[in-house]
Design an enzyme around this catalytic site. Structure first.
Site, mmCIF file in Angstrom:
data_model
loop_
_atom_site.group_PDB
_atom_site.id
_atom_site.type_symbol
_atom_site.label_atom_id
_atom_site.label_comp_id
_atom_site.label_asym_id
_atom_site.label_seq_id
_atom_site.Cartn_x
_atom_site.Cartn_y
_atom_site.Cartn_z
ATOM 1 N N LEU A 165 12.355 12.049 34.380
ATOM 2 C CA LEU A 165 12.120 10.727 34.979
ATOM 3 C C LEU A 165 13.411 9.911 35.019
ATOM 4 C CD1 LEU A 165 8.654 9.889 33.368
ATOM 5 C CD2 LEU A 165 9.133 10.917 35.591
ATOM 6 N N SER A 166 14.535 10.597 34.865
ATOM 7 C CA SER A 166 15.857 9.995 35.030
ATOM 8 C C SER A 166 16.235 8.980 33.971
ATOM 9 C CB SER A 166 15.969 9.327 36.401
ATOM 10 O OG SER A 166 16.167 10.283 37.364
ATOM 11 N N SER A 167 15.998 9.317 32.710
ATOM 12 C CA SER A 167 16.455 8.408 31.663
ATOM 13 C C SER A 167 17.987 8.289 31.713
ATOM 14 C CB SER A 167 15.988 8.868 30.288
ATOM 15 O OG SER A 167 16.411 10.180 30.038
ATOM 16 N N GLU A 213 12.908 17.727 46.912
ATOM 17 C CA GLU A 213 13.467 18.159 45.620
ATOM 18 C C GLU A 213 14.575 19.181 45.829
ATOM 19 O OE1 GLU A 213 13.326 16.249 42.943
ATOM 20 O OE2 GLU A 213 11.148 16.468 42.944
ATOM 21 N N HIS A 214 15.681 18.960 45.133
ATOM 22 C CA HIS A 214 16.874 19.811 45.242
ATOM 23 C C HIS A 214 17.430 19.803 46.664
ATOM 24 C CE1 HIS A 214 16.988 21.366 41.148
ATOM 25 N NE2 HIS A 214 15.673 21.313 41.188
ATOM 26 N N THR A 215 17.206 18.698 47.342
ATOM 27 C CA THR A 215 17.785 18.527 48.680
ATOM 28 C C THR A 215 18.977 17.583 48.637
ATOM 29 O OG1 THR A 215 16.058 16.885 48.989
ATOM 30 C CG2 THR A 215 15.739 18.983 50.116
ATOM 31 N N ASP A 216 19.067 16.728 47.592
ATOM 32 C CA ASP A 216 20.109 15.673 47.641
ATOM 33 C C ASP A 216 21.526 16.246 47.654
ATOM 34 O OD1 ASP A 216 20.027 16.318 44.891
ATOM 35 O OD2 ASP A 216 20.088 14.223 44.213
ATOM 36 N N TYR A 233 20.595 24.291 36.696
ATOM 37 C CA TYR A 233 20.776 23.342 37.800
ATOM 38 C C TYR A 233 22.104 23.632 38.513
ATOM 39 C CZ TYR A 233 21.014 18.843 40.215
ATOM 40 O OH TYR A 233 21.084 17.867 41.178
ATOM 41 N N ASP A 271 18.964 10.096 41.997
ATOM 42 C CA ASP A 271 18.448 9.339 40.852
ATOM 43 C C ASP A 271 19.153 7.993 40.730
ATOM 44 O OD1 ASP A 271 17.190 11.732 40.538
ATOM 45 O OD2 ASP A 271 18.275 12.321 38.723
#
Ligand code: GLA
Length: 397
Positions: free
Chosen positions: A126-128, A33-36, A223, A173
């Site tokens: 959930l990436s809507s 998480e928060h690595t991309d 973010y 995502d």
């Protein structure tokens, strides 16, 4: 929603027949998480819930859009020759942004009538948004006969998010929504975009998404702030390191130990430490999953949450309570927040599907008692990425 209702609505709204059904999933990130956006690794899978569309191409270059999630409308009618994905279009900024990015990249984009309907909770992590972006990209690719691979569609989705929505998100995502495969998680190196599938052989165990019911507040600005903090930590390291690093994700735990004293600011130090540790955990977790070492996988999920809570500070009281309650259930192998954080969802790993009912009931009751929020549960079935579908699949998914 079934395909017949979609067809009827399409006719009612656009005064013609819809032609092709499409689907793009949402995603759950298992770890990483928060690595991309730091060039590290992530391990997400696509899920069964997502966004559907019924669409038909148009010859006149117009893009007409309607979402059954906003039944009061209005229908958005834009010209692909002069696209302005302005904030005033609300949800339609995503599809309009995708068309604009495709054009900016030199593709000729066909017009279309598109009716959307999605069953992903919005703002739940959930990436809507990636789901509707990649759905639009695949529709326009199909109608405009564009030769674009899954990773290329993902890059279009990410550029939409960055340039038109104003969230400086990474590529995770959009990548998993475009490239997911049934029954598999995907290990992605976000610097090189090299990826491999890791089969989700869970045996008796099961994964479940738990929506905290707390919607993300101020998520976009926080973010972007985290992203800026990571840049600042990287700059501090580069000011004294022997070689310059492009991303925090390139730095090994050993190198970090050596260079960490260069980061004088305590907050920046914590942010960088999360990224370095999380990247290592993600690689270990992918291995544990591949070897069926599920208890190890669960432990890494718990460590990931602790790091997101204490070092990256993106959890919040509701997610912390939810994850703590889930972790304390005797059947839990692990649990953590998933997605950007600041509210949204957690993902939990439960030892056996037979114990799921008890897990759900106890977690829901205790969480409600502690926070006043009602949790919602979604079982995780790793599903395939965005694609045209047979109409009947609308009911099956
Ligand atoms: C959001 C972003 C992703 C990723 C996650 C955090 O989902 O869209 O790119 O940064 O947050 O891991």
């Amino acid at each position: 929603m079934n395909n017949l209702t979609m067809r009827e609505k399409f006719k009612e709204i656009f005064s013609r027949e819809g032609e092709i059904f499409f689907f793009a999933p949402g995603r759950v990130n298992l770890i990483g998480e928060h690595t991309d956006y730091n060039g590290g690794h992530v391990l997400p899978c696509a899920i069964g819930a997502g966004t559907y569309a019924l669409a038909a191409p148009r010859e006149d270059g117009r893009l007409r859009l309607f979402s059954l999630n906003y039944p009061e409308g209005p229908m958005v009618d834009a010209d692909t020759r002069e696209l302005r994905p302005d904030k005033k279009y609300g949800w339609a900024c995503y599809p309009l942004g995708v068309a604009a990015v495709l054009k900016l990249r030199g593709h000729s984009v066909s017009g279309a009538d598109i009716l959307f309907w999605g069953d992903l909770p919005e703002g739940a992590g959930l990436s809507s948004s990636a789901s509707i972006e990649i759905l639009t990209a695949i529709i326009l690719k199909t109608f405009s006969h564009l030769d674009l691979t899954g990773p290329e569609l993902a890059a279009v989705g990410q550029a939409t998010e960055n340039d038109f929505i104003g969230v400086h998100s990474g590529i995770m995502d959009q990548f998993i929504v475009a490239c997911g495969q049934a029954g598999q998680a995907l290990l992605l190196n976000c610097e090189t975009l090299a990826y491999e599938y890791v089969p989700l052989y869970l045996g008796q165990a099961a994964l479940i998404i738990i929506d905290s019911g707390k919607r993300r507040g101020l998520a976009d600005s926080k973010y972007n702030q985290r992203r800026a903090e990571c840049q600042a930590a990287l700059a501090a390291i580069n000011s004294g390191a022997k070689k310059a690093f492009t991303f925090l994700g390139e730095i090994s735990p050993e190198e970090f130990e050596l260079y960490a004293p260069l980061i004088e600011d305590e907050i920046l130090m914590k942010r960088a430490r999360h990224v370095i540790d999380e990247n290592r955990r993600t690689l270990e977790a992918a291995k544990a999953l591949a070897y069926g070492e599920l208890a190890d996988f669960g432990r890494l999920m718990c460590a990931s949450h602790a790091s997101l809570r204490d070092d990256y500070e993106v959890t919040g009281p509701e997610l912390d309570a939810l994850v703590e309650i889930a972790q304390n259930h005797p059947a839990a192998l692990g649990a953590r927040m998933t997605g950007a954080g600041f509210g949204g969802c957690a993902v939990a790993f439960v030892r056996s599907a037979a114990e799921m009912e008890d897990f759900r009931r106890k977690v829901a009751d205790e969480y409600l008692a502690r926070t006043g929020y009602t949790a919602a549960f979604y079982p995780v079935t790793a599903s395939e990425g965005a694609r045209p579908i047979e109409p009947e699949l609308m009911e099956a998914l």
